[in-house]
Design a protein around this motif. Structure first.
Motif, PDB file in Angstrom:
ATOM      1  N   ASP A 103      33.749  38.948  41.186  1.00  0.00           N
ATOM      2  CA  ASP A 103      35.202  38.894  41.398  1.00  0.00           C
ATOM      3  C   ASP A 103      35.949  39.223  40.112  1.00  0.00           C
ATOM      4  N   ALA A 104      35.499  38.610  39.017  1.00  0.00           N
ATOM      5  CA  ALA A 104      36.179  38.831  37.737  1.00  0.00           C
ATOM      6  C   ALA A 104      36.087  40.297  37.327  1.00  0.00           C
ATOM      7  N   ALA A 105      34.927  40.916  37.591  1.00  0.00           N
ATOM      8  CA  ALA A 105      34.766  42.327  37.229  1.00  0.00           C
ATOM      9  C   ALA A 105      35.712  43.191  38.053  1.00  0.00           C
ATOM     10  N   VAL A 106      35.796  42.890  39.353  1.00  0.00           N
ATOM     11  CA  VAL A 106      36.704  43.657  40.217  1.00  0.00           C
ATOM     12  C   VAL A 106      38.146  43.472  39.746  1.00  0.00           C
ATOM     13  N   ASN A 107      38.516  42.206  39.451  1.00  0.00           N
ATOM     14  CA  ASN A 107      39.880  41.953  38.987  1.00  0.00           C
ATOM     15  C   ASN A 107      40.166  42.673  37.681  1.00  0.00           C
ATOM     16  N   ARG A 181      60.997  32.972  49.852  1.00  0.00           N
ATOM     17  CA  ARG A 181      60.400  32.764  48.541  1.00  0.00           C
ATOM     18  C   ARG A 181      58.928  33.152  48.582  1.00  0.00           C
ATOM     19  N   VAL A 182      58.420  33.603  47.444  1.00  0.00           N
ATOM     20  CA  VAL A 182      57.001  33.954  47.363  1.00  0.00           C
ATOM     21  C   VAL A 182      56.363  33.085  46.293  1.00  0.00           C
ATOM     22  N   ASP A 183      55.177  32.569  46.569  1.00  0.00           N
ATOM     23  CA  ASP A 183      54.453  31.781  45.568  1.00  0.00           C
ATOM     24  C   ASP A 183      53.648  32.759  44.703  1.00  0.00           C
ATOM     25  N   TRP A 184      54.315  33.285  43.668  1.00  0.00           N
ATOM     26  CA  TRP A 184      53.728  34.388  42.891  1.00  0.00           C
ATOM     27  C   TRP A 184      52.450  33.987  42.183  1.00  0.00           C
ATOM     28  N   ILE A 185      52.448  32.792  41.591  1.00  0.00           N
ATOM     29  CA  ILE A 185      51.279  32.390  40.803  1.00  0.00           C
ATOM     30  C   ILE A 185      50.222  31.740  41.691  1.00  0.00           C
ATOM     31  N   GLY A 186      50.675  31.084  42.780  1.00  0.00           N
ATOM     32  CA  GLY A 186      49.739  30.295  43.588  1.00  0.00           C
ATOM     33  C   GLY A 186      48.986  31.081  44.643  1.00  0.00           C
ATOM     34  N   SER A 187      49.434  32.301  44.982  1.00  0.00           N
ATOM     35  CA  SER A 187      48.728  33.045  46.030  1.00  0.00           C
ATOM     36  C   SER A 187      47.683  33.958  45.407  1.00  0.00           C
ATOM     37  N   PRO A 188      46.412  33.740  45.775  1.00  0.00           N
ATOM     38  CA  PRO A 188      45.342  34.546  45.163  1.00  0.00           C
ATOM     39  C   PRO A 188      45.499  36.038  45.398  1.00  0.00           C
ATOM     40  N   ASN A 189      46.182  36.438  46.484  1.00  0.00           N
ATOM     41  CA  ASN A 189      46.303  37.874  46.753  1.00  0.00           C
ATOM     42  C   ASN A 189      47.416  38.523  45.942  1.00  0.00           C
ATOM     43  N   ILE A 190      48.328  37.709  45.450  1.00  0.00           N
ATOM     44  CA  ILE A 190      49.516  38.268  44.800  1.00  0.00           C
ATOM     45  C   ILE A 190      49.459  38.131  43.285  1.00  0.00           C
ATOM     46  N   VAL A 191      48.815  37.054  42.816  1.00  0.00           N
ATOM     47  CA  VAL A 191      48.955  36.683  41.404  1.00  0.00           C
ATOM     48  C   VAL A 191      48.562  37.813  40.460  1.00  0.00           C
ATOM     49  N   LEU A 192      47.517  38.589  40.823  1.00  0.00           N
ATOM     50  CA  LEU A 192      47.077  39.642  39.906  1.00  0.00           C
ATOM     51  C   LEU A 192      48.174  40.696  39.737  1.00  0.00           C
ATOM     52  N   ALA A 280      43.088  35.468  39.703  1.00  0.00           N
ATOM     53  CA  ALA A 280      43.457  36.214  38.495  1.00  0.00           C
ATOM     54  C   ALA A 280      42.392  36.084  37.413  1.00  0.00           C
ATOM     55  N   ASP A 281      41.189  35.626  37.793  1.00  0.00           N
ATOM     56  CA  ASP A 281      40.139  35.502  36.775  1.00  0.00           C
ATOM     57  C   ASP A 281      39.638  36.894  36.405  1.00  0.00           C
ATOM     58  N   ILE A 282      39.660  37.221  35.110  1.00  0.00           N
ATOM     59  CA  ILE A 282      39.106  38.502  34.666  1.00  0.00           C
ATOM     60  C   ILE A 282      37.924  38.226  33.731  1.00  0.00           C
ATOM     61  N   LEU A 283      37.190  39.284  33.375  1.00  0.00           N
ATOM     62  CA  LEU A 283      35.987  39.075  32.565  1.00  0.00           C
ATOM     63  C   LEU A 283      36.320  38.382  31.250  1.00  0.00           C
ATOM     64  N   LEU A 307      31.539  43.516  29.240  1.00  0.00           N
ATOM     65  CA  LEU A 307      32.945  43.839  28.957  1.00  0.00           C
ATOM     66  C   LEU A 307      33.036  44.903  27.863  1.00  0.00           C
ATOM     67  N   PHE A 308      32.194  44.732  26.855  1.00  0.00           N
ATOM     68  CA  PHE A 308      32.157  45.688  25.746  1.00  0.00           C
ATOM     69  C   PHE A 308      31.781  47.084  26.249  1.00  0.00           C
ATOM     70  N   LEU A 309      30.772  47.133  27.147  1.00  0.00           N
ATOM     71  CA  LEU A 309      30.351  48.433  27.679  1.00  0.00           C
ATOM     72  C   LEU A 309      31.482  49.075  28.482  1.00  0.00           C
ATOM     73  N   MET A 310      32.231  48.226  29.185  1.00  0.00           N
ATOM     74  CA  MET A 310      33.388  48.722  29.932  1.00  0.00           C
ATOM     75  C   MET A 310      34.391  49.370  28.963  1.00  0.00           C
ATOM     76  N   ALA A 311      34.667  48.671  27.859  1.00  0.00           N
ATOM     77  CA  ALA A 311      35.597  49.210  26.870  1.00  0.00           C
ATOM     78  C   ALA A 311      35.051  50.497  26.265  1.00  0.00           C
ATOM     79  N   LEU A 312      33.746  50.493  26.006  1.00  0.00           N
ATOM     80  CA  LEU A 312      33.115  51.657  25.386  1.00  0.00           C
ATOM     81  C   LEU A 312      33.212  52.882  26.291  1.00  0.00           C
ATOM     82  N   SER A 313      33.069  52.657  27.619  1.00  0.00           N
ATOM     83  CA  SER A 313      33.121  53.784  28.547  1.00  0.00           C
ATOM     84  C   SER A 313      34.520  54.402  28.569  1.00  0.00           C
TER      85      SER A 313
END
Lengths: 328, 314
Positions: A103-107, A181-192, A280-283, A307-313
């Motif tokens: 999930d974190a990689a996809v995010n 109103r939208v729960d911007w931070i609390g909704s997993p689909n929106i927060v990113l 919103a979890d990222i690597l 993560l480093f390899l991702m940056a390197l690419s």
């Protein structure tokens, strides 16, 4: 203007920097002479300037990355020291079977691409507007770039308030035009996307500055030729101007992607802890959490290497391109 | 007015070429729309900051009871949040300055050295290229890739013992973290400093330097007498850029100082946890804290905006 003292000291030889070098240059057998013959006449003498910084960077950047690879191959966790006698790829296998990692990689990927594209587009738009011979150009430019001078920690406070469910500016505006109103931070689909928007706010000015430099480098004749041909403004930009901004686009997107990889500071400050909002979890955040909250050192090192390899690419091809173009 | 007419975009002149009477009206509408657009964007960039600023002056009832972007009314106006935030962050301000200033100066100086040694001296380009490439690539490293070794390294270096004479003066040994932060920020800031100086030195006139070398000046003296005095503008750019970066960074402080309760806690570390408690979030306090933490970099930005723009554009 050399002082008198220096002159008398150094009058013996043309290129001097202390007696040792001088003597060996005269005899012509010392290792320093050989180094200079191989690398160029100033190699040894100039090394007093570039070698200490180079060693510092070599140790802290490249030495640390190699060390990180070693740690990622161990089973190091908890307190104590890593055991380097038993090295395997277990931690990498663990990452691939960890749904949290996937999930974190996809995010990370979504954040990287989404943020970069949105910011480039907005930045280009801003640059074109600013480039239209407007008055107070400096004031506009300064304010558009202002958020970039702020810390992620500071902007995260502002945006936590902007996105606040009950009293945030964004929800107030939404309700005033009759929307829910939208729960911007609390909704997993929106927060990113909320994070992408906030980061865009912070860095659109940067993309603008890079594009503006690119636009100003295009000769006026190109604009005039397009006008003589009767092209509309839109068409002129699309066909004539934007294709010439390739270099600006490449360097801005590389820098923006690197900023996105560093979004850790923003996500940490948004919630004041290692666990970012759901969705919103990222690597970058997962790596730090595994290391400093869960003490899974080896596992977090493996995540860091990926993560480093991702940056390197991203950066590798860019550096190669710069090298080819002769900018290095 | 006539000035603006001539400097305008292609659409207008193309459309207006055969109907000069409508030209002026059309340009006016176009310019008005342009400036309105620019102002709307200006508002977009300023709203989060403006909303934070007015909120920081409101009492808790004011925060929930008034519009987030409206200035505080006299009934809900208070300076208490700024007072609380300042009390919490004052120590952090000092601590941050303690490492941000030395780290900025040292990394700029070393970056200038490195760039000079690589750019303005005579050795073979094919050997310079890989060294330069390593410096450039160092800019783009995600710091996560060096964090675990970094904490291992600093736990192995007996820095706290070596600095025993400092703690004997009554200074808290928590400040070991500040020394670690200086070295760390210098090391990771060096690549960008070197690249910025390199772009400057590459365009410097070589004639003067070559003439000095032919006259027998050493590399060191050329730097001291010619290159350093000419580096002023670039030093301004690099110092401003580096100071902003180091002051704003959270990750290294989190890893090297760790807790916000430490005597040596930098401001960003305290701010990240400010105004968050079990009873909920005190947004007015968080906003006031955010402004206090941002003041030094804002001041630098307002005074040296041009140099900052140059630093980020390179």
């Amino acid at each position: 203007m050399a002082s008198h003292n220096d002159d008398t000291e150094e009058s013996g030889d043309a290129v001097t920097d202390g007696g040792v070098v001088e003597e060996q240059q005269q005899t012509g057998f010392g290792p320093i002479t050989k180094l200079n013959e191989r690398f160029g006449s100033d190699f040894v003498e100039s090394s007093q300037f570039w070698l200490p910084p180079f060693l510092l960077v070599g140790l802290f950047v490249y030495g640390a990355i190699i060390w990180n690879v070693m740690i990622s191959l161990t089973d190091f966790q908890g307190f104590g020291t890593p055991d380097y006698s038993d090295l395997d790829l277990e931690m990498y296998a663990r990452a691939l079977s960890d749904s949290g990692f996937v999930d974190a990689a996809v995010n990370t990927f979504v954040l990287l691409i989404g943020f970069t594209l949105v910011t480039l587009a907005i930045g280009l738009g801003l640059a074109i507007l600013i480039d239209r011979n407007i008055r107070f150009e400096n004031t506009f430019r300064t304010i558009y770039l202002l958020p970039m001078s702020l810390s992620f920690v500071v902007t995260a406070q502002f945006w936590a308030w902007m996105y606040n469910f009950n009293n945030g500016v964004i929800n107030i505006v939404l309700t005033s035009v009759g929307l829910d109103r939208v729960d911007w931070i609390g909704s997993p689909n929106i927060v990113l996307w909320a994070v992408v928007f906030a980061l865009m706010w912070q860095f659109a000015g940067y993309a603008m500055v890079v594009y503006l430099a690119g636009l100003r480098a295009i000769p006026d004749e190109h604009y005039e030729a397009a006008k003589v041909d009767g092209a509309s403004t839109l068409r002129m930009y699309w066909r004539v101007i934007i294709p010439q901004l390739k270099g600006s686009t490449i360097s801005a997107s590389v820098v923006l992607m690197v900023f996105a990889l560093k979004a850790f500071d923003f996500l940490y400050s948004l919630v004041g802890g290692y666990r970012p909002p759901n969705g919103a979890d990222i690597l970058a955040t997962k790596m730090v959490r595994e290391a400093y909250a869960n003490l899974n050192w080896a596992y977090s090192s493996a995540i860091a290497i990926m993560l480093f390899l991702m940056a390197l690419s991203i950066v590798g091809p860019y550096l190669y391109y710069q090298y080819k173009e002769g900018h290095l | 007015m006539s000035d603006e007419t001539r400097t305008d975009g292609g659409a207008v002149s193309a459309a207006g070429s055969d109907q000069p009477a409508g030209l002026l009206a059309e340009i006016d509408a176009y310019r008005v729309a342009l400036y309105l657009g620019l102002l709307a964007i200006l508002a977009f960039f300023l709203i989060p900051i403006e909303s934070g600023l007015v909120t920081s002056f409101k009492t808790s009832t004011g925060v929930s009871g008034t519009l987030p972007f409206a200035p505080p009314t006299p009934e809900v106006f208070t300076l208490a949040k700024w007072q609380t935030a300042f009390d919490a962050l004052a120590r952090g301000l000092v601590n941050s300055a303690l490492y941000a200033v030395p780290a900025t100066v040292i990394s700029a100086l070393l970056g200038s050295f490195a760039a000079y040694g690589i750019t303005q001296s005579n050795w073979k380009p094919k050997y310079k290229a890989p060294i330069l490439a390593l410096f450039v690539a160092g800019i783009f490293i995600p710091y996560q890739a060096v964090l675990v070794p970094l904490s291992q390294f600093w736990s192995m270096v007996p820095l706290q013992e070596a600095l025993g004479f400092v703690w004997a003066l009554g200074i808290s040994s928590d400040y070991t973290g500040v020394v670690e932060l200086i070295v760390t920020h210098v090391a990771y800031g060096l690549p960008i400093c070197t690249v910025l100086f390199r772009s400057y030195y590459k365009n410097m006139s070589e004639e003067m330097i070559e003439a000095a070398r032919l006259d027998g000046a050493s590399i060191r003296r050329v730097y001291r007498r010619i290159v350093l005095p000419l580096s002023g503008p670039m030093f301004a750019v690099v110092l401003i850029y580096q100071f902003t970066q180091i002051w704003n960074d959270l990750l290294f402080t989190l890893v090297l100082v760790q807790t916000e309760s430490s005597t040596a806690a930098p401001i960003v570390l305290i701010l990240a946890g400010l105004g968050q408690s079990l009873e909920g979030q005190d947004f007015a306090l968080r906003m006031a804290g955010a402004f206090i933490a941002a003041l030094p970099t804002l001041a630098v930005y307002i005074m040296f905006g041009e140099e900052f723009a140059e630093g980020v554009a390179t």
